[in-house]
Design an enzyme around this catalytic site. Structure first.
Site, PDB file in Angstrom:
ATOM      1  N   GLU A  40      -3.730 -45.136 -43.012  1.00 27.49           N
ATOM      2  CA  GLU A  40      -2.976 -45.869 -44.012  1.00 27.49           C
ATOM      3  C   GLU A  40      -1.673 -46.422 -43.451  1.00 27.49           C
ATOM      4  O   GLU A  40      -1.047 -45.827 -42.578  1.00 27.49           O
ATOM      5  CB  GLU A  40      -2.724 -44.965 -45.219  1.00 27.49           C
ATOM      6  CG  GLU A  40      -4.048 -44.640 -45.893  1.00 27.49           C
ATOM      7  CD  GLU A  40      -3.943 -43.771 -47.130  1.00 27.49           C
ATOM      8  OE1 GLU A  40      -4.728 -44.006 -48.059  1.00 27.49           O
ATOM      9  OE2 GLU A  40      -3.104 -42.858 -47.161  1.00 27.49           O
ATOM     10  N   CYS A  84       5.678 -48.618 -42.672  1.00 24.67           N
ATOM     11  CA  CYS A  84       5.415 -47.275 -42.160  1.00 24.67           C
ATOM     12  C   CYS A  84       4.020 -47.284 -41.531  1.00 24.67           C
ATOM     13  O   CYS A  84       3.026 -47.530 -42.203  1.00 24.67           O
ATOM     14  CB  CYS A  84       5.504 -46.286 -43.329  1.00 24.67           C
ATOM     15  SG  CYS A  84       5.154 -44.595 -42.849  1.00 24.67           S
ATOM     16  N   CYS A 100      -4.065 -35.566 -37.809  1.00 22.03           N
ATOM     17  CA  CYS A 100      -3.045 -35.007 -36.931  1.00 22.03           C
ATOM     18  C   CYS A 100      -3.471 -33.591 -36.579  1.00 22.03           C
ATOM     19  O   CYS A 100      -3.989 -32.862 -37.430  1.00 22.03           O
ATOM     20  CB  CYS A 100      -1.684 -34.986 -37.629  1.00 22.03           C
ATOM     21  SG  CYS A 100      -0.349 -34.399 -36.536  1.00 22.03           S
ATOM     22  N   CYS A 149       1.121 -28.937 -39.652  1.00 21.79           N
ATOM     23  CA  CYS A 149       2.258 -28.520 -40.474  1.00 21.79           C
ATOM     24  C   CYS A 149       1.715 -28.175 -41.855  1.00 21.79           C
ATOM     25  O   CYS A 149       0.885 -28.909 -42.405  1.00 21.79           O
ATOM     26  CB  CYS A 149       3.303 -29.622 -40.563  1.00 21.79           C
ATOM     27  SG  CYS A 149       3.917 -30.111 -38.935  1.00 21.79           S
ATOM     28  N   CYS A 189       1.841 -30.697 -45.066  1.00 25.04           N
ATOM     29  CA  CYS A 189       1.518 -32.109 -44.836  1.00 25.04           C
ATOM     30  C   CYS A 189       0.040 -32.370 -45.082  1.00 25.04           C
ATOM     31  O   CYS A 189      -0.824 -31.700 -44.509  1.00 25.04           O
ATOM     32  CB  CYS A 189       1.885 -32.486 -43.404  1.00 25.04           C
ATOM     33  SG  CYS A 189       1.352 -34.141 -42.934  1.00 25.04           S
ATOM     34  N   CYS A 230       5.698 -40.013 -48.658  1.00 25.99           N
ATOM     35  CA  CYS A 230       5.665 -39.241 -47.405  1.00 25.99           C
ATOM     36  C   CYS A 230       4.741 -38.051 -47.539  1.00 25.99           C
ATOM     37  O   CYS A 230       4.828 -37.307 -48.503  1.00 25.99           O
ATOM     38  CB  CYS A 230       7.032 -38.642 -47.090  1.00 25.99           C
ATOM     39  SG  CYS A 230       8.310 -39.816 -46.950  1.00 25.99           S
TER      40      CYS A 230
HETATM   41  N1  SAH Z   1       4.154 -36.626 -37.301  1.00 27.89           N
HETATM   42  C1  SAH Z   1       5.447 -37.174 -37.415  1.00 27.89           C
HETATM   43  C2  SAH Z   1       5.522 -38.418 -38.259  1.00 27.89           C
HETATM   44  C3  SAH Z   1       4.730 -38.487 -39.542  1.00 27.89           C
HETATM   45  S1  SAH Z   1       5.224 -37.591 -40.937  1.00 27.89           S
HETATM   46  C4  SAH Z   1       6.417 -36.126 -37.933  1.00 27.89           C
HETATM   47  O1  SAH Z   1       5.983 -35.093 -38.371  1.00 27.89           O
HETATM   48  O2  SAH Z   1       7.612 -36.386 -37.840  1.00 27.89           O
HETATM   49  C5  SAH Z   1       6.646 -38.380 -41.662  1.00 27.89           C
HETATM   50  C6  SAH Z   1       7.563 -37.377 -42.384  1.00 27.89           C
HETATM   51  O3  SAH Z   1       7.013 -36.939 -43.644  1.00 27.89           O
HETATM   52  C7  SAH Z   1       7.778 -36.132 -41.560  1.00 27.89           C
HETATM   53  O4  SAH Z   1       9.126 -35.729 -41.598  1.00 27.89           O
HETATM   54  C8  SAH Z   1       6.921 -35.136 -42.294  1.00 27.89           C
HETATM   55  O5  SAH Z   1       7.282 -33.823 -42.002  1.00 27.89           O
HETATM   56  C9  SAH Z   1       7.133 -35.521 -43.723  1.00 27.89           C
HETATM   57  N2  SAH Z   1       6.154 -34.955 -44.644  1.00 27.89           N
HETATM   58  C10 SAH Z   1       4.918 -34.465 -44.351  1.00 27.89           C
HETATM   59  N3  SAH Z   1       4.314 -34.006 -45.468  1.00 27.89           N
HETATM   60  C11 SAH Z   1       5.176 -34.192 -46.483  1.00 27.89           C
HETATM   61  C12 SAH Z   1       5.109 -33.950 -47.902  1.00 27.89           C
HETATM   62  N4  SAH Z   1       4.017 -33.428 -48.460  1.00 27.89           N
HETATM   63  N5  SAH Z   1       6.178 -34.275 -48.645  1.00 27.89           N
HETATM   64  C13 SAH Z   1       7.263 -34.846 -48.077  1.00 27.89           C
HETATM   65  N6  SAH Z   1       7.370 -35.121 -46.767  1.00 27.89           N
HETATM   66  C14 SAH Z   1       6.351 -34.786 -45.974  1.00 27.89           C
HETATM   67 FE1  SF4 Z   2       1.332 -34.050 -38.059  1.00 25.98          FE
HETATM   68 FE2  SF4 Z   2       2.013 -34.021 -40.633  1.00 25.98          FE
HETATM   69 FE3  SF4 Z   2       3.131 -32.284 -38.924  1.00 25.98          FE
HETATM   70 FE4  SF4 Z   2       3.775 -34.904 -38.784  1.00 25.98          FE
HETATM   71  S1  SF4 Z   2       4.182 -33.513 -40.517  1.00 25.98           S
HETATM   72  S2  SF4 Z   2       3.265 -33.519 -37.075  1.00 25.98           S
HETATM   73  S3  SF4 Z   2       1.786 -35.820 -39.370  1.00 25.98           S
HETATM   74  S4  SF4 Z   2       0.943 -32.364 -39.489  1.00 25.98           S
END
Ligand code: SAH
Ligand code: SF4
Length: 368
Positions: free
Chosen positions: A91, A104, A111, A115, A118, A344
């Site tokens: 996306e 974005c 990924c 995390c 996420c 996000c």
């Molecule tokens: N992988 C990279 C970039 C993509 S995520 C990273 O982790 O930085 C972009 C941002 O959205 C990151 O800071 C991530 O931690 C945050 N994010 C992930 N899941 C989220 C959620 N459910 N609610 C709010 N932010 C989230």
């Molecule tokens: Fe991967 Fe989501 Fe962690 Fe970013 S926040 S590194 S997209 S698992």
């Protein structure tokens, strides 16, 4: 197989032309046609000799990925689902604001970093996107926005997309070569001509790749911190076990020697009862004390079965005030495009997981 010229930065394109027995300056012309004007038909490239256009048509293509779905939110946010082959999709999100338009971009199908909060991480990982699939998201969004209501009347030369953030699906530094090549195209004056300050890469903290980026393509840097101490970060951002906070902070300091801005942005997702207490805020100030930084607090965006709740508004405010009282600039990210799941961490796309993460996950109903 014809080569896809969207896979090349200008230097690589010059090499390609050299091998064809052509002058390297053709690369600049072609970059302008492809990226600046969004042309994918060699026939329209009027300042290139007809014989060369015919040769190119035989052995090369300019093929962006296919759009499977475009959605527009009530607040003007747009989301595209981009085909990534064999049942996969990623996306791309456009966020219009008064003074800028931010795109974005995704870097991977899924990924692998897992995390816990996420949605992309939950879905597992399939593969890295190619250069043409990464830069193709900017190419497609430009095309689509130029035709969209409200943008079709913009004065010539006005940019609809003024900023790019590598914050979509995937960890951009885990797809280093392709992401750097795509960003070089974003910065190239013959292509999109964005300044390094207007391209931001967000990473969960892959320390060796941060050092490489500082040398190869130092764009603005955002780091997904999310926890003030190693014990908690190990749990919610598992890559921390490999690159703990002390090393990450040192890498941020090193990065700033070459960065286009004089600060790193720390992203901090606000998870109710997990990382949002007064004590966490105070610890956070200690953790970042040697790094010039700004904070971006992101209220957690829920997705099904996440197991987390968004921090209460008053707790986000309290957390913000502690950081601000210590002299930091803090923004709290506004949630955009929620009605189309474009916020996000909500980007899901379609991921045929190869890591079997989805199968390994114990359903929440069993845990509680
Ligand atoms: N992988 C990279 C970039 C993509 S995520 C990273 O982790 O930085 C972009 C941002 O959205 C990151 O800071 C991530 O931690 C945050 N994010 C992930 N899941 C989220 C959620 N459910 N609610 C709010 N932010 C989230
Ligand atoms: Fe991967 Fe989501 Fe962690 Fe970013 S926040 S590194 S997209 S698992």
């Amino acid at each position: 197989m014809p080569v896809n010229l969207l896979d090349f930065n200008q230097a690589q394109l010059a090499e390609y032309f050299k091998n064809l027995g052509e002058k390297p300056f053709r690369a600049r012309q072609l970059m302008r046609w492809m990226h600046h004007f969004g042309v994918h038909d060699f026939g329209q490239m009027t300042d290139i000799a007809k014989s060369l256009r015919e040769k190119l048509a035989l052995e090369a293509t300019i093929t962006p990925p296919a759009v499977q779905l475009e959605q527009v939110s009530d607040d003007g946010t747009r989301k595209w689902l981009i085909a990534a082959g064999t049942g996969n999709g990623v996306e791309t999100v456009f966020i219009p604001e008064d003074d800028r338009g931010t795109l974005c971009i995704s870097s991977q199908v899924g990924c692998a970093l897992e995390c816990t909060f996420c949605s992309t991480g939950r879905q597992g990982f399939n593969r890295n996107l190619s250069v043409s699939e990464i830069i193709g998201q900017l190419w497609l969004a430009n095309q689509s926005l130029r035709q969209a209501d409200g943008y079709d009347m913009l004065p010539a030369g006005e940019r609809i997309i003024s900023n790019v953030v590598m914050m979509g699906m995937g960890e951009p530094l885990a797809n280093y070569d392709n992401v750097v090549t795509a960003m070089q195209i974003m910065l190239d004056d013959s292509a999109y001509g964005l300044s390094r300050r207007r391209v931001t890469l967000s990473t969960s903290g892959l320390v060796p790749a941060m050092d490489r980026l500082r040398e190869d393509c130092p764009v603005a840097l955002a780091v997904s911190l999310h926890a003030p101490n190693d014990a908690l970060r190990d749990e919610i951002v598992p890559i921390n076990k490999k690159y703990p906070l002390k090393e990450l902070m040192a890498a941020c300091q090193r990065y700033l020697e070459k960065a286009p801005r004089d600060f790193v942005t720390f992203e901090y997702v606000m998870l109710d009862g997990v990382n949002d207490s007064v004590e966490h805020a105070r610890q956070l100030l200690q953790t970042v004390r040697d790094v010039p930084c700004k904070f971006n607090l992101i209220p957690f965006n829920p997705f099904p079965d996440s197991g987390y709740l968004t921090s209460k508004t008053e707790n986000i405010r309290r957390f913000r005030d502690i950081l601000m009282q210590a002299g930091h600039v803090v923004t709290t990210r506004k949630t955009r495009g929620e009605d189309i799941d474009a916020a996000c961490g909500q980007l899901a796309g379609k991921v045929q997981d190869k890591t079997k993460r989805s199968a390994r996950r114990i359903p929440l109903e069993i845990v509680v």
